[in-house]
Design an enzyme around this catalytic site. Structure first.
Site, PDB file in Angstrom:
ATOM      1  N   ASN A  39      31.248 -12.287  43.071  1.00 14.51           N
ATOM      2  CA  ASN A  39      30.892 -11.302  42.052  1.00 14.51           C
ATOM      3  C   ASN A  39      29.389 -11.162  41.837  1.00 14.51           C
ATOM      4  O   ASN A  39      28.950 -10.654  40.797  1.00 14.51           O
ATOM      5  CB  ASN A  39      31.588 -11.619  40.730  1.00 14.51           C
ATOM      6  N   GLY A  95      31.222 -13.823  32.657  1.00  7.40           N
ATOM      7  CA  GLY A  95      32.608 -14.167  32.403  1.00  7.40           C
ATOM      8  C   GLY A  95      33.469 -14.446  33.619  1.00  7.40           C
ATOM      9  O   GLY A  95      34.544 -15.018  33.488  1.00  7.40           O
ATOM     10  N   ASP A  96      33.009 -14.033  34.812  1.00  9.48           N
ATOM     11  CA  ASP A  96      33.791 -14.263  36.034  1.00  9.48           C
ATOM     12  C   ASP A  96      32.819 -14.489  37.188  1.00  9.48           C
ATOM     13  O   ASP A  96      32.912 -13.860  38.242  1.00  9.48           O
ATOM     14  CB  ASP A  96      34.677 -13.044  36.307  1.00  9.48           C
ATOM     15  N   LEU A  97      31.893 -15.427  36.970  1.00  6.67           N
ATOM     16  CA  LEU A  97      30.742 -15.552  37.861  1.00  6.67           C
ATOM     17  C   LEU A  97      31.010 -16.528  39.000  1.00  6.67           C
ATOM     18  O   LEU A  97      30.477 -17.634  39.045  1.00  6.67           O
ATOM     19  CB  LEU A  97      29.505 -15.969  37.061  1.00  6.67           C
TER      20      LEU A  97
END
Length: 288
Positions: free
Chosen positions: A202, A196-198
């Site tokens: 991260n 979701g926040d790649l």
């Protein structure tokens, strides 16, 4: 130094004895320290202004990623604590020493991410809301991807940007016209678990070259969302994408869909930072 109140909680409630501490990067939102303790090296991050459930949903996301059948490492969660009048909210997890990661490690990481994406659910979304960065992320569950993408990803962020004056109210009509074309532009998919926040900050590699995922904004969505996000700031290595395709080939014209998926993280950046992200968003919407 970590807040004395957090030290007291860790030592008195959880019997974790802190021997030394070192400031490390915790991103743009949280303070973070590496702690050397009687239980080994641990990673602590805290935030005095975080909502009550901010770190709890991050911990749940980490545990969800750790539960899937893929050889991707996720830090173990030790303690999560909501804020109180005396103590900031905080999250205590395993500290993982970072390695460099070779080309073959990147290939393996891509292949294992594809396996993670093969974890499917019954609905798009999630049983609870969470956050992307410091912004709330709505996860009400939908049966179909495109209504979820429109109503729970783009529309809330666009409304926030319009309400704050970063984007003109008139621009919503342009987005509305594009949203009606999405059925013809985006391929169907089953609900797949995604990070979701790649972006590049991260993920990392441990000393053995195993890929590690951190700071998730998990939900069941379109796997191309994660892949598009990897290209937001220049893209991951060629080996990574080759590894991914060795497990799950990309559908035709994926590169043409990347800007559409990335309207979501672009809007997140509009709301957090403004600036040139506004013109990027408006230019992409205008293209279609």
């Amino acid at each position: 130094m970590i807040p004395k109140s957090i030290r007291n909680v860790l030592e008195n409630q959880f019997d974790i004895k802190i021997e030394s501490e070192q400031t490390v990067s915790g991103g743009s939102i949280n303070r973070a320290h590496k702690l050397q303790t009687d239980q080994g090296a641990l990673f602590l991050k805290w935030n005095r202004s975080a909502p009550d459930h901010f770190f709890d949903v991050e911990a749940r996301g980490l545990k969800l990623l750790a539960s899937v059948d893929a050889d991707i490492r996720v830090p173990s969660v030790l303690v999560t604590q909501p804020p109180s009048p005396d103590t900031p909210g905080f999250l205590l997890i395993e500290y993982i020493r970072e390695g460099s990661g070779s080309s073959s490690d990147s290939y393996n990481f891509g292949a294992e991410l594809a396996k993670l994406h093969n974890t499917t659910g019954d609905h798009f979304g999630l049983a609870y809301d969470n956050f992307i960065g410091s912004l709330p992320q709505q996860n009400d569950q939908f049966d179909n991807w495109i209504p979820f993408f429109v109503e729970k990803r783009i529309n809330p962020q666009l409304k926030m940007a319009i309400d704050s004056g970063k984007i003109s109210q008139n621009f919503f009509g342009n987005w509305n016209r594009l949203s009606k074309k999405l059925e013809d532009l985006l391929p169907p998919t089953k609900p797949c678990l995604i990070h979701g926040d790649l972006w590049g900050g991260n993920y990392l590699f441990d000393e053995n070259g195993t890929g590690i995922l951190i700071d998730p904004a998990v939900y069941y969505g379109h796997p191309e969302m994660d892949l598009a996000f990897t290209k937001m700031f220049g893209g991951f290595s060629t080996s990574f994408y080759e590894g991914y395709k060795s497990v799950t080939p990309l559908e035709d014209d994926f590169s043409n869909r990347v800007p559409i998926y990335n309207l979501y993280p672009l809007l997140v950046h509009v709301n957090l930072f403004g600036g040139h992200y506004v013109s990027q968003f408006e230019r992409i919407v205008g293209k279609y």
